[in-house]
Design a protein around this motif. Structure first.
Motif, PDB file in Angstrom:
ATOM      1  N   GLY A   5       0.823  -1.209   0.000  1.00 12.23           N
ATOM      2  CA  GLY A   5       0.000   0.000   0.000  1.00 12.23           C
ATOM      3  C   GLY A   5       0.849   1.248   0.000  1.00 12.23           C
ATOM      4  O   GLY A   5       0.588   2.201  -0.755  1.00 12.23           O
ATOM      5  N   ARG A   6       1.891   1.280   0.842  1.00 12.55           N
ATOM      6  CA  ARG A   6       2.775   2.444   0.877  1.00 12.55           C
ATOM      7  C   ARG A   6       3.577   2.555  -0.408  1.00 12.55           C
ATOM      8  O   ARG A   6       3.837   3.658  -0.896  1.00 12.55           O
ATOM      9  N   THR A   7       3.997   1.404  -0.936  1.00  8.55           N
ATOM     10  CA  THR A   7       4.719   1.419  -2.209  1.00  8.55           C
ATOM     11  C   THR A   7       3.891   2.092  -3.290  1.00  8.55           C
ATOM     12  O   THR A   7       4.370   2.974  -4.005  1.00  8.55           O
ATOM     13  N   GLN A   8       2.626   1.682  -3.408  1.00  6.72           N
ATOM     14  CA  GLN A   8       1.778   2.257  -4.452  1.00  6.72           C
ATOM     15  C   GLN A   8       1.527   3.738  -4.202  1.00  6.72           C
ATOM     16  O   GLN A   8       1.434   4.518  -5.159  1.00  6.72           O
ATOM     17  N   ALA A   9       1.456   4.142  -2.935  1.00  9.67           N
ATOM     18  CA  ALA A   9       1.280   5.568  -2.631  1.00  9.67           C
ATOM     19  C   ALA A   9       2.503   6.370  -3.082  1.00  9.67           C
ATOM     20  O   ALA A   9       2.365   7.453  -3.673  1.00  9.67           O
ATOM     21  N   VAL A  10       3.692   5.846  -2.820  1.00  7.94           N
ATOM     22  CA  VAL A  10       4.928   6.526  -3.248  1.00  7.94           C
ATOM     23  C   VAL A  10       5.011   6.581  -4.771  1.00  7.94           C
ATOM     24  O   VAL A  10       5.317   7.629  -5.358  1.00  7.94           O
ATOM     25  N   LEU A  11       4.714   5.466  -5.416  1.00  4.04           N
ATOM     26  CA  LEU A  11       4.799   5.432  -6.880  1.00  4.04           C
ATOM     27  C   LEU A  11       3.769   6.370  -7.504  1.00  4.04           C
ATOM     28  O   LEU A  11       4.062   7.080  -8.476  1.00  4.04           O
ATOM     29  N   GLY A  12       2.567   6.377  -6.960  1.00  2.44           N
ATOM     30  CA  GLY A  12       1.541   7.273  -7.485  1.00  2.44           C
ATOM     31  C   GLY A  12       1.938   8.727  -7.336  1.00  2.44           C
ATOM     32  O   GLY A  12       1.723   9.545  -8.241  1.00  2.44           O
TER      33      GLY A  12
ATOM     34  N   CYS B 281       1.627  -0.385 -12.175  1.00  3.31           N
ATOM     35  CA  CYS B 281       2.632  -0.900 -11.245  1.00  3.31           C
ATOM     36  C   CYS B 281       1.930  -1.519 -10.038  1.00  3.31           C
ATOM     37  O   CYS B 281       1.178  -0.828  -9.346  1.00  3.31           O
ATOM     38  N   LEU B 282       2.174  -2.795  -9.779  1.00  2.00           N
ATOM     39  CA  LEU B 282       1.547  -3.473  -8.651  1.00  2.00           C
ATOM     40  C   LEU B 282       2.419  -3.455  -7.405  1.00  2.00           C
ATOM     41  O   LEU B 282       1.937  -3.212  -6.307  1.00  2.00           O
ATOM     42  N   GLU B 283       3.705  -3.746  -7.570  1.00  2.14           N
ATOM     43  CA  GLU B 283       4.612  -3.778  -6.427  1.00  2.14           C
ATOM     44  C   GLU B 283       6.050  -3.792  -6.914  1.00  2.14           C
ATOM     45  O   GLU B 283       6.324  -4.052  -8.090  1.00  2.14           O
ATOM     46  N   VAL B 284       6.960  -3.515  -5.968  1.00  2.00           N
ATOM     47  CA  VAL B 284       8.400  -3.553  -6.251  1.00  2.00           C
ATOM     48  C   VAL B 284       9.033  -4.501  -5.240  1.00  2.00           C
ATOM     49  O   VAL B 284       8.866  -4.344  -4.030  1.00  2.00           O
ATOM     50  N   ASN B 285       9.752  -5.497  -5.731  1.00  2.00           N
ATOM     51  CA  ASN B 285      10.362  -6.521  -4.885  1.00  2.00           C
ATOM     52  C   ASN B 285      11.811  -6.173  -4.600  1.00  2.00           C
ATOM     53  O   ASN B 285      12.611  -6.004  -5.519  1.00  2.00           O
TER      54      ASN B 285
END
Length: 345
Positions: free
Chosen positions: A138-145, A306-310
């Motif tokens: 969730g935080r990843t997508q917030a940062v990417l957005g 973008c769904l996620e970053v591993n």
């Protein structure tokens, strides 16, 4: 170099991590390094070593099911004891490099990285702060957005803590949606859900573990993943599924998915996906000494999201990062050596 490989661990990806560790050990031995293989969650942590070039290392298969929650609690206790004192900590301090093959849990959420940073031990991959940022989807997508990258709409819900949030109800009502743990890896417990009642059933299954769910629209388009090493985006991999979602079984059991690299896509889409992966890598704080893998799925109009970053993607023979490396004409030992070289910058 004297390299200690950390693998196994306490997460749901334990079996994947063990397979990655043994594979990396073979590659590092081929490149003339001395290797000690350590599972900090095991009763006897040193699995093998010191191994020297010419020694034989067997392959390890990935099981069909991740460890149970009760088993993970026991493993976590042993892992904490190993990493905070005793012979394992001394092994880490004496190493020229710690190669992290720990996926998920403490190995990928920044815990282990923070311990190594405090001990002054060099290790592969991103630092603790970057791993922590990438671990929570969730935080990843917030940062990417916020950085201008395309991300799907999302809602978070901790089942049992409250009634179904209104934004979750709205997304599920418009369905179908995907429900998955907001912080986990290897697509463990990923579900396609077609109704609110079905979502409630999924929530009941995960309630006992205290997992927070991320709910997002099901994207019906093609699925891709792009790895980045340092400042270089590798060729795009397409994941062709025989299941609705790319879950744990689809990832690690033969025949459940077909992975194609380089992806058979137009040059414009290839370039766009690689550019987005580089931007995601940098937006989350991954530097030139780290590597990552960004997962995408396309919407009904063919636009990638973008769904996620591993932060520590799998390194097994069936994993996506090694497949991307072959698309760049690298051998598996080439890939492992490049990861090690990034850490020594």
């Amino acid at each position: 170099m004297r390299v200690v490989i950390l693998c196994g661990g306490e997460s749901s990806e334990r079996d994947v991590s063990l397979a990655s560790g043994w594979s990396a050990a073979r590659a590092l031995l081929e490149r003339e390094h001395e290797v000690v293989l350590v599972d900090p969650a095991a009763a006897v942590p040193v699995l093998a070593g010191p191994l020297r070039p010419g020694d034989t290392v067997d392959a390890v298969a990935v099981g069909k099911e991740p460890p149970s929650l009760s088993e993970r609690h026991r493993l976590r206790s042993q892992m904490h004891a190993s990493l905070t004192g005793g012979p394992v900590l001394e092994l880490l301090r004496d190493a020229d490099l710690v190669f992290l093959a720990l996926h998920g849990g403490w190995g990928e959420d920044g815990h282990v990285q923070a311990l190594l940073e405090m001990a002054g031990v060099p290790f592969t991959g991103a630092d603790s702060a970057t791993c922590a940022a990438a671990w929570h989807k969730g935080r990843t997508q917030a940062v990417l957005g916020a950085a201008g990258l395309p991300v799907p709409e999302r809602a978070l819900w901790r089942p049992g803590a409250c009634e179904i949030p209104q934004d979750v109800r709205r997304l599920a009502g418009a369905g179908p949606v995907v429900a998955k743990p907001v912080a986990d890896g290897s697509s463990v417990s990923v579900h396609r859900v077609d109704s609110l009642s079905q979502l409630t059933q999924v929530a009941a299954e995960v309630h006992r573990s205290g997992v927070e769910l991320l709910v997002e629209p099901f994207l019906p388009g093609r699925e891709f993943t792009v790895a980045v090493l340092g400042d270089q985006a590798l060729p795009v991999v397409e994941i062709e599924l025989t299941t609705p979602v790319f879950d744990y079984e689809a990832k690690y059991q033969p025949g459940a998915a077909s992975e194609v690299c380089p992806a058979r896509i137009p040059e414009e889409l290839e370039a766009r996906l690689r550019e987005l992966a580089l931007r995601a890598h940098r937006a989350l704080g991954f530097g030139g000494d780290a590597y990552s893998r960004t997962d995408f799925r396309c919407d009904a109009d063919g636009e990638p999201m973008c769904l996620e970053v591993n932060a520590l993607p799998g390194l097994t023979a069936a994993s996506l990062l090694p497949l991307a490396a072959t698309g760049a004409d690298w051998t598996y030992p080439d890939l492992i050596q490049r990861i090690a070289d990034l850490a020594k910058r």
